[in-house]
Design an enzyme around this catalytic site. Sequence first.
Site, PDB file in Angstrom:
ATOM      1  N   ASP A  32      74.474  18.817  54.351  1.00 24.82           N
ATOM      2  CA  ASP A  32      75.054  20.157  54.226  1.00 24.82           C
ATOM      3  C   ASP A  32      76.579  20.108  54.354  1.00 24.82           C
ATOM      4  O   ASP A  32      77.122  19.252  55.046  1.00 24.82           O
ATOM      5  CB  ASP A  32      74.473  21.054  55.321  1.00 24.82           C
ATOM      6  CG  ASP A  32      74.711  22.524  55.057  1.00 24.82           C
ATOM      7  OD1 ASP A  32      75.025  22.887  53.903  1.00 24.82           O
ATOM      8  OD2 ASP A  32      74.584  23.323  56.009  1.00 24.82           O
ATOM      9  N   ASN A  80      67.709  26.373  45.561  1.00 22.53           N
ATOM     10  CA  ASN A  80      69.061  26.108  45.048  1.00 22.53           C
ATOM     11  C   ASN A  80      69.263  26.524  43.594  1.00 22.53           C
ATOM     12  O   ASN A  80      70.404  26.586  43.119  1.00 22.53           O
ATOM     13  CB  ASN A  80      69.422  24.627  45.205  1.00 22.53           C
ATOM     14  CG  ASN A  80      69.737  24.233  46.634  1.00 22.53           C
ATOM     15  OD1 ASN A  80      69.605  23.074  47.012  1.00 22.53           O
ATOM     16  ND2 ASN A  80      70.138  25.190  47.469  1.00 22.53           N
TER      17      ASN A  80
END
EC number: 2.5.1.-
Length: 252
Positions: A32, A80
Amino acid sequence: MFKKLFRQDENILNSELAEDLPIPRHVAIIMDGNGRWAKKRFLPRIAGHKEGMDVVKRVTRYANAIGIDVLTLYAFSTENWKRPTDEVDFLMKLPVEFFDSFVPELIEENVRVNVMGYRENLPDHTMRAVEKAIADTAHCTGLTLNFALNYGGRSEIITAAKEAMKELELEGKSADDLTEEKLNDHLMSSGLGDPDLLIRTSGELRLSNFMLWQLAYSEFYFTDTHWPDFSKEDFLQAIIEYQNRSRRFGGL
């Protein structure tokens, strides 16, 4: 050159780890912070993803150097797809570039590529790159470099449950015969074992729909470091932290 890099990493990393304490067999990482890393530098988000790809190569070397068996990296989630089209298009091109440049070196180091996720929904060029990398490294018996690509933990559990139930029906059995072992056999990670250690970068304290079943007894390690800045020292710190924890698996 690649072997030399691996040997150098092995000497440095192993010299800093406790020899009498276990290392995790399976490490999973939620990579991340690519976007935040880029924003901090007034760069487009895709610059962060590009830099993050290079970190994947380095961390693979570190994991291989200390003898980790499985390294699972959360590359792209089923959620996503909601991101801007240009960003998604770039992310779908990254595996092509990554595997084209890195697979020869992985083969040299006996590293096998695996990809878990709903591959059938990937663009054709991404699918071809993934399938070629898997086929080209199928003979390798060392570290398994496992990518979670178009992956979602909840969907995985539902899919596994459906497949397990179909198998039970064919065996003339009922839902009462469903066991953890039977369900586990139908998970996308079947055969890899559950992660011993989960690392998440960039300071977020959540799982983001990642390996929800498999992480039940994993040790968690969170760092504020954004993924593109994740270094050898950061990786070592996570492993050392793991070595100093006592895993109880629900016991005392």
